[in-house]
Design a protein around this motif. Structure first.
Motif, PDB file in Angstrom:
ATOM      1  N   SER A  67      -2.335  -1.835  17.898  1.00  0.00           N
ATOM      2  CA  SER A  67      -0.915  -2.168  18.005  1.00  0.00           C
ATOM      3  C   SER A  67      -0.061  -0.953  17.667  1.00  0.00           C
ATOM      4  O   SER A  67       0.917  -0.644  18.362  1.00  0.00           O
ATOM      5  N   GLU A  68      -0.432  -0.266  16.616  1.00  0.00           N
ATOM      6  CA  GLU A  68       0.274   0.939  16.178  1.00  0.00           C
ATOM      7  C   GLU A  68       0.202   2.028  17.244  1.00  0.00           C
ATOM      8  O   GLU A  68       1.205   2.677  17.581  1.00  0.00           O
ATOM      9  N   LYS A  70      -0.463   1.685  20.520  1.00  0.00           N
ATOM     10  CA  LYS A  70       0.240   1.283  21.737  1.00  0.00           C
ATOM     11  C   LYS A  70       1.744   1.503  21.591  1.00  0.00           C
ATOM     12  O   LYS A  70       2.418   1.970  22.515  1.00  0.00           O
ATOM     13  N   ALA A  71       2.292   1.163  20.429  1.00  0.00           N
ATOM     14  CA  ALA A  71       3.722   1.354  20.187  1.00  0.00           C
ATOM     15  C   ALA A  71       4.096   2.831  20.269  1.00  0.00           C
ATOM     16  O   ALA A  71       5.178   3.186  20.746  1.00  0.00           O
ATOM     17  N   TRP A  72       3.191   3.706  19.839  1.00  0.00           N
ATOM     18  CA  TRP A  72       3.440   5.147  19.857  1.00  0.00           C
ATOM     19  C   TRP A  72       3.216   5.747  21.242  1.00  0.00           C
ATOM     20  O   TRP A  72       4.029   6.535  21.740  1.00  0.00           O
TER      21      TRP A  72
END
Length: 257
Positions: A67-68, A70-72
């Motif tokens: 999740s981290e 993908k957000a970046w």
């Protein structure tokens, strides 16, 4: 810009893979249980590299890390399930906890990674999974029984998902190197390494992973890729020879000098 998420990327094959894909213009996720070393590598590479903590045996950590990332990165195109451990020596002289840990990291780690990454891979315009199998998945290896079994499991997961995930246009492939010059084989206690030697470098395997990602998706794109001449010879032999010949060959290779 495509992105790649690599487990066990702080050193060895994972780090070599991170460097190679970064050079080819990918956004690179360097995730490892050794977060400090992962962060150092990301800083060395530059602004298109991101590091983080990941114990591959922990599914919740996979969810958080992906999740981290993908957000970046904006998405996940390639997952490389690289993290793994190796215990060598006589089966009965290896603590049962070590055998269990091999299963937790080498098998459950791959299952966790594939399962947690699928929602992100499904949303990508191009998606591929590359698993680290091994020449030890060609025939069970003496003094490496649980490691060999774990790589047979990775081979099976790869074969199954490569067919199953056709419906999502996701290829699931693997690379199968023999012994590689990493910390895993340092002080390794097995006759096979004495007889076969350690000739592959981490860069050799990284190049094989890159070729797997770049390969066109066709019926001729094989699920498994042997890395190195000796591995290719062993794989060919296993296909052509009767089982008793394969067993005799591996008995010979397991003899200690």
């Amino acid at each position: 810009m495509h992105s790649i998420f690599i487990s066990g990327a702080a050193q060895g094959i994972g780090a070599a893979t991170a460097r190679l894909f970064y050079q080819h213009g990918y956004k690179v996720g360097i995730y490892d249980i050794n977060e400090i070393q992962a962060q150092k590598l990301a800083q060395q590479l530059g602004p298109h590299a991101k590091a983080g903590l990941l114990d591959v045996a922990d599914y919740q950590q996979w969810q958080q890390a992906l999740s981290e990332f993908k957000a970046w990165a904006g998405g996940v195109n390639v997952l490389v399930n690289n993290a793994g451990i190796l215990y060598s020596g006589a089966f009965e002289q290896t603590d049962i906890a070590a055998h269990h840990r091999t299963v937790d990291i080498n098998i459950k780690g791959v299952l966790n990674g594939c399962h947690a990454a699928l929602p992100y891979l499904q949303r990508a315009s191009f998606a591929r999974v590359i698993n680290l199998s091994s020449a030890s998945a060609i025939y069970g290896q003496a003094d490496l029984a649980s490691y060999s079994a774990s790589k047979f499991a990775v081979r099976g997961i790869t074969e199954g998902l490569d067919i199953e995930w056709q419906k999502y246009d996701i290829r699931v492939l693997d690379v199968m190197p023999l012994f590689v010059q990493t910390a895993l084989v340092k002080d390794m206690d097995a006759g096979s390494i004495q007889n076969m030697g350690v000739h592959l470098t981490t860069e050799d395997v990284a190049q094989a992973i890159y070729a797997r990602v770049q390969a066109k998706d066709s019926i001729f794109t094989t699920t498994h890729q042997a890395v190195g001449l000796k591995t290719k010879m062993l794989m060919t032999l296993s296909k052509l020879s009767p089982q008793f010949i394969n067993r005799m060959s591996n008995r010979f290779l397991a003899k200690r000098k």
